[in-house]
Design a protein around this motif. Sequence first.
Motif, PDB file in Angstrom:
ATOM      1  N   ASN A  67      28.109  51.207  48.209  1.00 58.33           N
ATOM      2  CA  ASN A  67      27.606  50.064  48.823  1.00 58.33           C
ATOM      3  C   ASN A  67      28.414  49.005  49.015  1.00 58.33           C
ATOM      4  O   ASN A  67      28.442  48.513  47.682  1.00 58.33           O
ATOM      5  CB  ASN A  67      26.217  49.946  48.236  1.00 58.33           C
ATOM      6  N   SER A  68      28.925  48.377  50.187  1.00 58.25           N
ATOM      7  CA  SER A  68      29.619  47.456  50.105  1.00 58.25           C
ATOM      8  C   SER A  68      29.285  46.014  49.474  1.00 58.25           C
ATOM      9  O   SER A  68      28.215  45.835  50.244  1.00 58.25           O
ATOM     10  CB  SER A  68      30.505  47.331  51.606  1.00 58.25           C
ATOM     11  N   ILE A  69      29.834  45.416  48.701  1.00 55.19           N
ATOM     12  CA  ILE A  69      29.656  44.101  48.339  1.00 55.19           C
ATOM     13  C   ILE A  69      30.822  43.093  48.713  1.00 55.19           C
ATOM     14  O   ILE A  69      31.796  43.181  48.037  1.00 55.19           O
ATOM     15  CB  ILE A  69      29.240  44.055  46.814  1.00 55.19           C
ATOM     16  N   LEU A  70      30.575  42.579  49.783  1.00 59.22           N
ATOM     17  CA  LEU A  70      31.674  41.611  50.204  1.00 59.22           C
ATOM     18  C   LEU A  70      31.697  40.398  49.437  1.00 59.22           C
ATOM     19  O   LEU A  70      30.755  39.594  49.137  1.00 59.22           O
ATOM     20  CB  LEU A  70      31.590  41.327  51.842  1.00 59.22           C
ATOM     21  N   HIS A  71      32.838  39.810  49.025  1.00 60.91           N
ATOM     22  CA  HIS A  71      32.784  38.624  48.202  1.00 60.91           C
ATOM     23  C   HIS A  71      33.049  37.445  49.153  1.00 60.91           C
ATOM     24  O   HIS A  71      33.071  37.489  50.298  1.00 60.91           O
ATOM     25  CB  HIS A  71      34.131  38.490  47.389  1.00 60.91           C
ATOM     26  N   ASN A  72      32.991  36.481  48.534  1.00 65.98           N
ATOM     27  CA  ASN A  72      32.951  35.070  49.678  1.00 65.98           C
ATOM     28  C   ASN A  72      34.367  34.929  50.504  1.00 65.98           C
ATOM     29  O   ASN A  72      34.004  34.420  51.513  1.00 65.98           O
ATOM     30  CB  ASN A  72      32.929  33.600  48.649  1.00 65.98           C
ATOM     31  N   ASP A 166      46.807  51.909  38.490  1.00 67.31           N
ATOM     32  CA  ASP A 166      47.025  50.390  38.748  1.00 67.31           C
ATOM     33  C   ASP A 166      46.160  49.379  38.096  1.00 67.31           C
ATOM     34  O   ASP A 166      46.487  48.538  37.694  1.00 67.31           O
ATOM     35  CB  ASP A 166      46.478  50.264  40.453  1.00 67.31           C
ATOM     36  N   LEU A 167      44.646  49.881  37.602  1.00 62.26           N
ATOM     37  CA  LEU A 167      44.256  49.166  36.723  1.00 62.26           C
ATOM     38  C   LEU A 167      44.452  49.196  35.292  1.00 62.26           C
ATOM     39  O   LEU A 167      44.867  47.989  34.758  1.00 62.26           O
ATOM     40  CB  LEU A 167      42.616  49.518  36.914  1.00 62.26           C
ATOM     41  N   ILE A 168      45.106  50.136  34.812  1.00 62.82           N
ATOM     42  CA  ILE A 168      45.554  50.331  33.616  1.00 62.82           C
ATOM     43  C   ILE A 168      46.718  49.690  33.367  1.00 62.82           C
ATOM     44  O   ILE A 168      46.970  48.905  32.369  1.00 62.82           O
ATOM     45  CB  ILE A 168      46.106  51.952  33.360  1.00 62.82           C
ATOM     46  N   GLN A 245      30.157  35.536  36.727  1.00 60.30           N
ATOM     47  CA  GLN A 245      30.955  34.470  36.958  1.00 60.30           C
ATOM     48  C   GLN A 245      32.387  34.823  36.784  1.00 60.30           C
ATOM     49  O   GLN A 245      33.391  34.567  37.283  1.00 60.30           O
ATOM     50  CB  GLN A 245      30.487  33.168  36.257  1.00 60.30           C
ATOM     51  N   ALA A 246      32.525  35.330  35.574  1.00 56.56           N
ATOM     52  CA  ALA A 246      33.604  35.766  35.040  1.00 56.56           C
ATOM     53  C   ALA A 246      34.800  36.656  36.016  1.00 56.56           C
ATOM     54  O   ALA A 246      35.850  36.490  36.091  1.00 56.56           O
ATOM     55  CB  ALA A 246      33.522  36.645  33.539  1.00 56.56           C
ATOM     56  N   ARG A 247      33.864  37.638  36.790  1.00 60.74           N
ATOM     57  CA  ARG A 247      34.343  38.396  37.595  1.00 60.74           C
ATOM     58  C   ARG A 247      34.992  37.699  38.781  1.00 60.74           C
ATOM     59  O   ARG A 247      35.836  38.010  39.527  1.00 60.74           O
ATOM     60  CB  ARG A 247      33.621  39.775  37.907  1.00 60.74           C
ATOM     61  N   ARG A 253      41.885  41.009  41.359  1.00 55.22           N
ATOM     62  CA  ARG A 253      40.768  41.233  41.974  1.00 55.22           C
ATOM     63  C   ARG A 253      40.390  42.885  41.990  1.00 55.22           C
ATOM     64  O   ARG A 253      39.156  43.316  42.177  1.00 55.22           O
ATOM     65  CB  ARG A 253      40.836  41.121  43.495  1.00 55.22           C
ATOM     66  N   SER A 254      41.462  43.760  41.835  1.00 55.27           N
ATOM     67  CA  SER A 254      41.082  45.235  41.871  1.00 55.27           C
ATOM     68  C   SER A 254      40.398  45.583  40.592  1.00 55.27           C
ATOM     69  O   SER A 254      39.279  46.366  40.716  1.00 55.27           O
ATOM     70  CB  SER A 254      42.477  45.961  41.887  1.00 55.27           C
ATOM     71  N   LEU A 255      40.745  44.992  39.401  1.00 52.24           N
ATOM     72  CA  LEU A 255      39.907  45.090  38.348  1.00 52.24           C
ATOM     73  C   LEU A 255      38.499  44.542  38.635  1.00 52.24           C
ATOM     74  O   LEU A 255      37.414  45.144  37.984  1.00 52.24           O
ATOM     75  CB  LEU A 255      40.496  44.665  36.933  1.00 52.24           C
ATOM     76  N   ALA A 256      38.368  43.525  38.986  1.00 48.35           N
ATOM     77  CA  ALA A 256      37.098  42.584  39.160  1.00 48.35           C
ATOM     78  C   ALA A 256      36.258  43.494  40.135  1.00 48.35           C
ATOM     79  O   ALA A 256      34.905  43.851  39.671  1.00 48.35           O
ATOM     80  CB  ALA A 256      37.201  41.363  39.876  1.00 48.35           C
ATOM     81  N   VAL A 257      36.499  44.163  40.939  1.00 53.94           N
ATOM     82  CA  VAL A 257      35.937  45.065  41.874  1.00 53.94           C
ATOM     83  C   VAL A 257      35.436  46.375  41.250  1.00 53.94           C
ATOM     84  O   VAL A 257      34.319  46.576  41.430  1.00 53.94           O
ATOM     85  CB  VAL A 257      36.490  45.516  43.350  1.00 53.94           C
ATOM     86  N   PHE A 258      36.153  46.825  40.577  1.00 54.75           N
ATOM     87  CA  PHE A 258      36.084  47.959  39.724  1.00 54.75           C
ATOM     88  C   PHE A 258      34.959  47.984  38.723  1.00 54.75           C
ATOM     89  O   PHE A 258      33.949  48.422  38.659  1.00 54.75           O
ATOM     90  CB  PHE A 258      37.265  48.613  39.062  1.00 54.75           C
ATOM     91  N   LEU A 259      35.226  46.775  38.058  1.00 56.04           N
ATOM     92  CA  LEU A 259      33.919  46.316  37.049  1.00 56.04           C
ATOM     93  C   LEU A 259      32.769  46.015  37.667  1.00 56.04           C
ATOM     94  O   LEU A 259      31.694  46.531  37.226  1.00 56.04           O
ATOM     95  CB  LEU A 259      34.528  45.388  36.210  1.00 56.04           C
ATOM     96  N   GLU A 260      32.705  45.321  38.943  1.00 58.70           N
ATOM     97  CA  GLU A 260      31.548  45.221  39.497  1.00 58.70           C
ATOM     98  C   GLU A 260      30.863  46.621  39.971  1.00 58.70           C
ATOM     99  O   GLU A 260      29.568  46.403  39.974  1.00 58.70           O
ATOM    100  CB  GLU A 260      31.898  44.522  40.867  1.00 58.70           C
ATOM    101  N   ALA A 261      31.710  47.284  40.264  1.00 62.93           N
ATOM    102  CA  ALA A 261      31.009  48.684  40.859  1.00 62.93           C
ATOM    103  C   ALA A 261      30.543  49.655  39.689  1.00 62.93           C
ATOM    104  O   ALA A 261      29.628  50.169  39.875  1.00 62.93           O
ATOM    105  CB  ALA A 261      32.038  49.277  41.726  1.00 62.93           C
TER     106      ALA A 261
END
Length: 307
Positions: A67-72, A166-168, A245-247, A253-261
Motif C-alpha cells: 500500500n503505497s505511502i508517499l512522503h512529503n 543495501d540496508l545491511i 518523526q525519527a523516520r 531513506r531506503s531504511l526509513a521506508v523499510f522500517l515504515e513498511a
Amino acid sequence: MFVFKILFLLFTWFTNLAYAVPIFSEFALPNYAISLTKTESQKLASEVKIGVENFARSSIEELQKQNSILHNNTFSLSSILKEENSCALNFQNAGTRNEVTVAQSSKEERLNELENRAREILQGYVNGAGSIVNSADELASFVIQNGIRNDIDLNFVILMTNGRRDLIEGILLSTKEVIDGQSIQQLITHFNITNIPSVNSLSNYQTRIWYHFKKSNIPNLIDNNVSLENQALQAFNLRNQYRAQARNFMSDRSLAVFLEANEQNLDWSNYVNYLQTSKGLSGDAAWNYIINSATTGRDGVDALFKL
C-alpha cells in the motif's frame, strides 16, 4: 484575371507573414507557458531529474509496502500524466496551428524523458534491493574492507533487514560513527542534534540518539492528574509520535521506508489485547507496563550503536 491571381497570392503571403509565430517565442496555453529557450530547457531537465528520482523511490516503496505511502517530498508521475492530458484537451483553445504543434511536441518530449529516466533509475533501485544476504559469512569481505568493528552481531542485522544487502551495508557503515562511553545528552551536544531536526538530515546513528533522547523524556510529559490508563495512553502515543518523526529525519531513506513498511506503529486497542492474551497483563499492570516500556529500546539495536 492573371494579374488578379498574382495580387491575391501576394496578399495571402503577406498576411501569413504578419501572423507567423517566431521560433523561440513563448506560447501561452490555458495552464502552461511553454518556452523552448535553452535556459528553460535546462531548468526543466533539472526539475525532471529530481522528480523522477523521487518517483522511482516511491515506486520501490509501493512494492515494499504493497500500500503505497508517499512522503512529503515524493513526486507522483500519475499527477504529471494527468496534467499533461488535461493540457492536451485544451489545445483546441490555442491561437494557431503552429502553437498546437510545438506544444504537443514539447509535452511528448517531457513525457518521454520522464518515462525513460524513471525506468533507468527504478531498475537501479530494484537491483540494489534485490541483493539478499543469507549468512554473516557473506558480509566478511565488506566488514574487513570498510573497517567495521568485529563485535557487531551480523546475524541480528541480517534478521532486522530481511537480509537486504543495501540496508545491511548502510547500517554497518553508520556504526563507524559510534562514540563509546558517552551519555545520550553528551552525544546530542557532540552532534549538535536539535529538538526538531531537518527532514532527511540525520544518520542512522544520530537518529537513534535523538529517538533515545525523546523517549527518555516521556515520563516528564505525562499528566499525572489523569487516570493510570490515560497516562499509559499518553506514553503510548508519544512513543508512536517519536518513532514516526525519527523516520522522517533519517537521511537513509531506503531504511526509513523499510522500517515504515515492516515495523509500523502499534494500534492502542490491538496492543492492549496483545498484553492481555500474550503476557497475561490487564488493568494497572498493563498500564504500568506500557508506561515503562515507552522509554526503553530494542536491546539488539542499542547494542549495535552502543547506546
